[in-house]
Design an enzyme around this catalytic site. Structure first.
Site, PDB file in Angstrom:
ATOM      1  N   TYR A  12       8.961  29.555  20.623  1.00 58.75           N
ATOM      2  CA  TYR A  12       8.736  28.123  20.822  1.00 58.75           C
ATOM      3  C   TYR A  12       7.238  27.851  20.865  1.00 58.75           C
ATOM      4  O   TYR A  12       6.443  28.715  21.232  1.00 58.75           O
ATOM      5  CB  TYR A  12       9.368  27.651  22.130  1.00 58.75           C
ATOM      6  CG  TYR A  12      10.868  27.441  22.073  1.00 58.75           C
ATOM      7  CD1 TYR A  12      11.406  26.172  21.876  1.00 58.75           C
ATOM      8  CD2 TYR A  12      11.743  28.520  22.232  1.00 58.75           C
ATOM      9  CE1 TYR A  12      12.778  25.977  21.841  1.00 58.75           C
ATOM     10  CE2 TYR A  12      13.119  28.325  22.191  1.00 58.75           C
ATOM     11  CZ  TYR A  12      13.624  27.057  21.993  1.00 58.75           C
ATOM     12  OH  TYR A  12      14.976  26.871  21.952  1.00 58.75           O
ATOM     13  N   ASP A  54      16.663  20.792  23.899  1.00 58.01           N
ATOM     14  CA  ASP A  54      16.940  19.679  24.803  1.00 58.01           C
ATOM     15  C   ASP A  54      16.677  18.338  24.128  1.00 58.01           C
ATOM     16  O   ASP A  54      16.223  18.274  22.977  1.00 58.01           O
ATOM     17  CB  ASP A  54      16.062  19.799  26.058  1.00 58.01           C
ATOM     18  CG  ASP A  54      16.297  21.096  26.804  1.00 58.01           C
ATOM     19  OD1 ASP A  54      17.385  21.673  26.625  1.00 58.01           O
ATOM     20  OD2 ASP A  54      15.395  21.522  27.542  1.00 58.01           O
TER      21      ASP A  54
END
Length: 541
Positions: free
Chosen positions: A169, A113
């Site tokens: 992540y 993002d």
């Protein structure tokens, strides 16, 4: 006559061998150049070396600041857009394929993002890797915050997205964010007055002008916020060795008595009177060591809060991510592990959508890293794939539970298909893609192709991580207080759903469920928009 006839016959027969092969050679030559476009060879007469496209997987890292995410988006500055241009200028992509990634079979392992960074991002495609030095050429063209580590040859059918089994992540959350008493909303601070556990008011955030009786101490200087935070990231650690000078502006000494009315001190000479009152209050609430500190502070003519009097005891009481806190936070994160419906942890996806169901392999927070004087908890999550904002919302909910803003059972409630809850979204600055994993591919092709992993680039990746990603996360928090401001938004004005669910859980009632999924989704979206608005207004205040 015989001679002339013979000569005429020869003249007529000789042109075809001379004229016909030439156009055939030209036609064949044009087809043979294919992607190389050997126009230079036609003009100079020299034959250019022909190269063949190869299917490769490219490993690289980037710092997401200033970019609108990984995926190319018209009119937006993206990582993918800059990388595609660099591939063209480095000679990896021909002119006719420029800007058309489908022509060279482009695929990415993950879509990050806006503002999100990556250390182990992988893309695949058919590129010209000759002449040697493609990685060096790319790094010369790309900005410093995008680094190509290298590439590896893969099978012709390889696709970086489809062949990626798992993605790992990491989210770096400041340790102070897990402290229930740090950076609380103003209502909670006021409600704690007079109790045994009065909350400490922070000095670095936007609400520092709202002084709370008996809780928030005076600011020790008028230096920029970043300077104050550099000295100590924790807000409840006042410097008792520095006395407040008499030339401090009167407007800074405001007192909030009922949460909305502020009485302004008009004369610094009243300090002695307030000092006596504070001393009597501290004698009732503190031990002998703190009382001795009050006696010493009387000589300086400075009013101090009971929570900021003694620096050494304060440091001993400072929140620490110890074994007990680590065990609790890992227990909270473990609720996400497994296959669940994460429709409450993303946007624009309904509970009935199959895409809402995702599988989390592991989620833990066992390591604390210190960057530029700030301690961060390293939260590592491994999953098959993630939706928009999913990780940030999972972190947001976990932090809310850790700070006692919501019950731990609320996570299981939020994972239910028939319940809609507006979940807090943690800031994007602390999130980065750590690695893309290709276990199945490596096992299948281990005998004929190189292993796809970050092992060969670990040292270079670690240097990039510390230089660009970690330093950016720490400096952003120190200068802008992004997480600190976000913590102030964790109140029931912005997230009324959490208040309702929290109350129902406490009273032993079942969560509120509505059978009308469409209506719930619309209401949830409306609440989310209202919550974002309230959060923005709170940050501006």
């Amino acid at each position: 006559m015989d001679t002339s006839d013979t000569s005429d016959t020869k003249i007529v027969a000789s042109p075809p061998p001379l004229q016909e092969p030439e156009p055939k050679k030209l036609k064949m030559s044009t087809t043979a150049t294919s992607d190389d476009e050997e126009e230079a060879a036609a003009t100079t007469g020299t034959k250019k070396l022909r190269y063949k496209r190869r299917k490769i997987a490219m490993f690289f890292a980037y710092c997401g600041v200033g970019y609108q995410g990984m995926q190319k988006n018209p009119g937006a500055k993206t990582i993918e857009g800059d990388l595609e241009e660099a591939l063209f200028h480095s000679g990896a992509v021909p002119e006719q394929d420029r800007g058309n990634s489908k022509r060279y079979d482009w695929a990415r392992s993950a879509r990050t993002d806006k503002g999100v960074s990556a250390v182990g991002q992988v893309v695949s495609g058919r590129f010209y890797i000759d002449p040697p030095g493609l990685v060096e050429r790319l790094n010369q063209i790309l900005p410093a915050q995008i680094r190509i580590f290298g590439y590896k040859r893969v099978t012709a059918s390889f696709n970086a997205k489809k062949f990626c089994d798992r993605r790992r992540y990491v989210y770096l959350i400041p340790v102070f964010a897990l402290d229930p008493s740090c950076h609380r909303d103003r209502e909670s601070v006021l409600a704690s007055l007079g109790s045994d556990n009065e909350l400490v008011k922070c000095l670095e955030c936007s609400e520092r002008g709202r002084k709370v009786v008996g809780v928030m101490g005076k600011r020790i200087s008028f230096e920029p916020i970043s300077t104050i935070v550099q000295s100590d990231i924790y807000s409840n650690n006042g410097d008792t060795g520095n006395a407040i000078k008499e030339d401090i502006q009167k407007s800074e000494l405001k007192l909030a008595t009922d949460g909305s009315v502020q009485n302004e001190f008009t004369d610094m000479e009243n300090t002695a009177i307030k000092e006596d009152n504070l001393t009597s209050e501290l004698k009732e609430a503190t031990d002998g060591a703190v009382q001795n500190e009050v006696t010493e502070m009387q000589d300086t003519g400075v009013e101090q809060d009971k929570v900021n009097l003694d620096k050494k005891p304060m440091e001993e009481r400072r929140f620490c991510y110890g074994e007990e806190e680590k065990e609790r936070f890992n227990r909270i994160l473990k609720h996400y592990v497994g296959s669940h419906n994460f429709h409450n942890f993303t946007t624009r996806i309904k509970a009935e959508d199959p895409a809402a169901r995702r599988y989390i392999v592991s989620f833990h927070a066992n390591t604390v890293v210190t960057v530029e004087g700030i301690d961060f908890v390293k939260c590592e999550v491994v999953g098959q794939s993630f939706m928009l904002h999913q990780i940030r919302k999972m972190i947001g909910m976990a932090v809310a539970v850790m700070r006692d803003f919501a019950p731990e059972s609320l996570i299981e409630t939020a994972l239910r298909k028939d319940v809609n809850i507006n979940v807090p979204t943690a800031p994007e600055v602390g999130l980065y893609l750590d690695e893309c994993l290709f276990a199945s591919y490596n096992e299948k092709w281990k005998d004929s192709h190189e292993e796809l992993s970050m092992k060969a680039y670990e040292e270079e990746a670690e240097k990039f991580k510390m230089k660009f990603i970690y330093s950016h996360i720490a400096s952003t928090e120190r200068e802008e207080g992004v997480v600190a401001l976000w913590l102030h938004s964790l109140n029931h004005r912005n997230y009324p759903d959490l208040q309702v669910c929290s109350r129902d859980t406490i009273e032993g009632k079942s969560p509120k469920v509505d059978d009308n999924a469409d209506t719930i989704e619309e209401k949830s979206n409306a609440v989310e928009k209202n919550g974002d608005t309230a959060e923005t207004q709170s940050a501006k205040e």
